[in-house]
Motif scaffolding. Structure first.
Motif, PDB file in Angstrom:
ATOM      1  N   ARG A  30       9.535 -10.045   9.223  1.00 24.91           N
ATOM      2  CA  ARG A  30       9.183  -8.624   9.285  1.00 24.91           C
ATOM      3  C   ARG A  30       7.881  -8.410  10.049  1.00 24.91           C
ATOM      4  NH1 ARG A  30       7.914  -6.599   4.625  1.00 24.91           N
ATOM      5  NH2 ARG A  30       8.355  -8.346   3.236  1.00 24.91           N
ATOM      6  N   ILE A  31       6.929  -9.309   9.840  1.00 28.25           N
ATOM      7  CA  ILE A  31       5.643  -9.185  10.549  1.00 28.25           C
ATOM      8  C   ILE A  31       5.844  -9.413  12.047  1.00 28.25           C
ATOM      9  CG2 ILE A  31       3.367 -10.226  10.846  1.00 28.25           C
ATOM     10  CD1 ILE A  31       3.365 -10.802   7.825  1.00 28.25           C
ATOM     11  N   ARG A  80      -1.052  -5.282   4.674  1.00 28.51           N
ATOM     12  CA  ARG A  80      -0.131  -4.268   4.134  1.00 28.51           C
ATOM     13  C   ARG A  80       1.281  -4.813   3.964  1.00 28.51           C
ATOM     14  NH1 ARG A  80       2.477  -1.315   8.497  1.00 28.51           N
ATOM     15  NH2 ARG A  80       1.658  -1.953  10.541  1.00 28.51           N
ATOM     16  N   PHE A  81       1.638  -5.837   4.739  1.00 27.54           N
ATOM     17  CA  PHE A  81       2.952  -6.463   4.582  1.00 27.54           C
ATOM     18  C   PHE A  81       2.954  -7.452   3.407  1.00 27.54           C
ATOM     19  CE2 PHE A  81       2.771  -5.259   9.052  1.00 27.54           C
ATOM     20  CZ  PHE A  81       4.015  -4.691   9.264  1.00 27.54           C
ATOM     21  N   VAL A  82       1.822  -8.119   3.217  1.00 27.04           N
ATOM     22  CA  VAL A  82       1.738  -9.193   2.226  1.00 27.04           C
ATOM     23  C   VAL A  82       1.480  -8.655   0.820  1.00 27.04           C
ATOM     24  CG1 VAL A  82       0.547 -11.351   1.621  1.00 27.04           C
ATOM     25  CG2 VAL A  82       0.830 -10.718   4.022  1.00 27.04           C
ATOM     26  N   LYS A  83       0.783  -7.522   0.738  1.00 31.62           N
ATOM     27  CA  LYS A  83       0.321  -6.992  -0.549  1.00 31.62           C
ATOM     28  C   LYS A  83       1.435  -6.823  -1.597  1.00 31.62           C
ATOM     29  CE  LYS A  83      -2.100  -2.939  -2.415  1.00 31.62           C
ATOM     30  NZ  LYS A  83      -0.966  -2.170  -2.945  1.00 31.62           N
ATOM     31  N   VAL A 114      -2.378  -7.752   8.679  1.00 26.81           N
ATOM     32  CA  VAL A 114      -1.042  -7.940   8.096  1.00 26.81           C
ATOM     33  C   VAL A 114      -1.053  -7.776   6.574  1.00 26.81           C
ATOM     34  CG1 VAL A 114      -0.421  -9.531   9.961  1.00 26.81           C
ATOM     35  CG2 VAL A 114      -1.200 -10.467   7.763  1.00 26.81           C
ATOM     36  N   SER A 172       7.451  -6.368  13.634  1.00 24.05           N
ATOM     37  CA  SER A 172       6.848  -5.076  13.287  1.00 24.05           C
ATOM     38  C   SER A 172       6.256  -4.332  14.475  1.00 24.05           C
ATOM     39  CB  SER A 172       5.748  -5.282  12.239  1.00 24.05           C
ATOM     40  OG  SER A 172       4.671  -6.025  12.810  1.00 24.05           O
ATOM     41  N   ASP A 228      -1.313   3.491   1.605  1.00 21.58           N
ATOM     42  CA  ASP A 228      -1.731   3.773   2.981  1.00 21.58           C
ATOM     43  C   ASP A 228      -2.872   4.784   3.050  1.00 21.58           C
ATOM     44  OD1 ASP A 228       0.074   2.039   3.994  1.00 21.58           O
ATOM     45  OD2 ASP A 228       1.631   3.535   4.392  1.00 21.58           O
ATOM     46  N   LEU A 260       9.266 -12.350   5.067  1.00 26.19           N
ATOM     47  CA  LEU A 260       7.981 -11.703   5.327  1.00 26.19           C
ATOM     48  C   LEU A 260       7.493 -12.019   6.736  1.00 26.19           C
ATOM     49  CD1 LEU A 260       5.496 -10.123   4.402  1.00 26.19           C
ATOM     50  CD2 LEU A 260       4.617 -12.247   3.390  1.00 26.19           C
TER      51      LEU A 260
END
Length: 418
Positions: free
Chosen positions: A181-182, A154-157, A152, A185, A9, A178
């Motif tokens: 969660r997205i 940061r969720f997938v990484k 998105v 979020s 982050d 996933l």
């Protein structure tokens, strides 16, 4: 080879050195994000449902489908921030795919109008011509999400890095988790999922897709033929019947006759006759665009009011009668044309998988006696083939923009007694 880049982050690690991303300025961060985006997209499904959307929107008659878009229940569904499921069912030719595309187009306008970019729209199409697995569809949806909403990442990484490291592919459960969660979020005020042609997937895939996608906290819109055996999986879904209204049929007739010079001139000169044509086709089409289109095709050879009234009286009622009459028209073609049409219908109906346009042209150029390719038998092109088949063979867009597949709009049992 470039340096390996890791992002958290607040920091970026390049060649083992940790740097505060805030000290690098916005440009460096953007470049890194774009590189990461490209790498993730490279590993995801290459399926692109936008080709199917674009082709169906190009074919649709302008202003059709407004009955659904303007309905009070559709507006309630749109405004429900907690999500909800709408399931439209209809018979073959009722315009299910076109309606799904109209809804997608309408929602795309809402997304474009959202200044904060907090509305998300994702869509998929199931097709007989492309037997996709559940994971293929889920990864294609995820790809759409990342392409349209790079925030998105940061969720997938984390999932991307783990599977890249282990050289594996995400499971259905991972992708659904996933997506869940997205959607939960707070990144989006509202998320819409559109799934067209659920009935065209294999039965086990129908159940899996319905189970998984209905578990997401999203506004979910489904179209299919009637599937009463699995509707209990979504007991809270609002169900409605997809049927072409008389107004939509009239719009279709207006559009189609514009491309038929003789018929257009005949109806332009006789308003009463035009009204009769619209009324007769509307009453006999049973709410199906396909049936209305086939009936109109039977009228295009009329050169006088007398011919038209005689043809109108002979229009069949119902889909089965319409196909019987269409097959009779094909059989009545001059010998070489009837023979070519029979070869087309035989190849399309009995092929073990859907044929591409190029494959069909080559297939019908095989001599029935010698079973060898004969370039002298090769048709002038796909348009001449479609014309001979009087509307019961169609070209469909696929997820591969380089290819289009051939589809017979209904099984033709009369081939056995040709």
């Amino acid at each position: 080879m470039g340096e390996e880049v890791h992002i958290t982050d607040s920091t970026i690690t390049v060649a083992g050195v940790i740097v505060d991303s805030n000290t690098l300025g916005g440009a460096a961060s953007t470049i890194t994000d774009n590189e990461l985006l490209d790498k993730i997209l490279e590993r995801l499904s290459k399926l692109n449902f936008r080709n199917i959307l674009a082709e169906n929107l190009a074919k649709r008659t302008p202003e059709t489908g407004r009955g659904v878009i303007d309905s009070s229940w559709f507006k309630e569904w749109l405004m429900n921030l907690l999500g909800g499921i709408v399931w439209g069912t209809g018979m073959p030719g009722a315009g299910k795919t076109v309606l799904a595309c109209i809804v997608i187009e309408y929602l795309q306008e809402l997304v474009a109008e959202s200044e904060s970019k907090d509305v998300c729209l994702l869509f998929a199409f199931c097709r007989y011509t492309e037997r996709l697995m559940v994971i293929d569809i889920l990864l294609a949806i995820l790809r759409q999400l990342i392409e349209r909403h790079p925030q998105v990442l940061r969720f997938v990484k984390p999932m991307y890095e783990r599977h890249k490291r282990e050289n594996t592919r995400p499971s259905e459960a991972e992708v659904i988790d996933l997506l869940k969660r997205i959607a939960s979020s707070g990144l989006f005020k509202q998320t819409f999922y559109i799934l067209d042609g659920l009935d065209e997937a294999a039965s086990d895939i129908q159940v899996a897709l319905l189970d998984m996608l209905s578990s997401l906290p999203v506004n979910f819109f489904i179209t299919s033929r009637p599937l009463d055996c699995i509707k209990d999986l979504v007991p809270n879904a609002r169900c409605f019947t997809i049927i072409a209204s008389n107004h939509d049929i009239a719009l279709l007739i207006e559009q189609r006759t514009h491309c038929m010079p003789t018929l257009r001139n005949l109806l332009m000169k006789n308003v009463a006759l035009k009204a009769e044509v619209i009324s007769m086709i509307s009453s006999k089409s049973s709410g199906m665009f396909l049936l209305a289109s086939l009936q109109l095709d039977m009228l295009k050879g009329c050169a006088s009011e007398s011919d038209m009234r005689k043809a109108l009286k002979g229009l069949p009622q119902g889909l089965d009668n319409m196909y019987d009459m269409t097959m009779a028209r094909i059989k009545a073609l001059p010998g070489p044309q009837a023979s070519l049409a029979k070869r087309v219908l035989t190849w399309v109906t009995f092929a073990q998988r859907p044929l591409t346009v190029e494959e069909l042209v080559l297939s019908v150029s095989v001599c029935p006696e010698t079973f060898r390719f004969d370039d002298k038998m090769e048709p002038a092109g796909i348009d001449s083939i479609l014309s001979l088949c009087c509307g019961i063979v169609q070209v469909e867009a696929t997820t591969d923009w380089l290819e289009r597949s051939i589809n017979v709009v209904r099984f033709v049992p009369q081939l056995n007694t040709w």
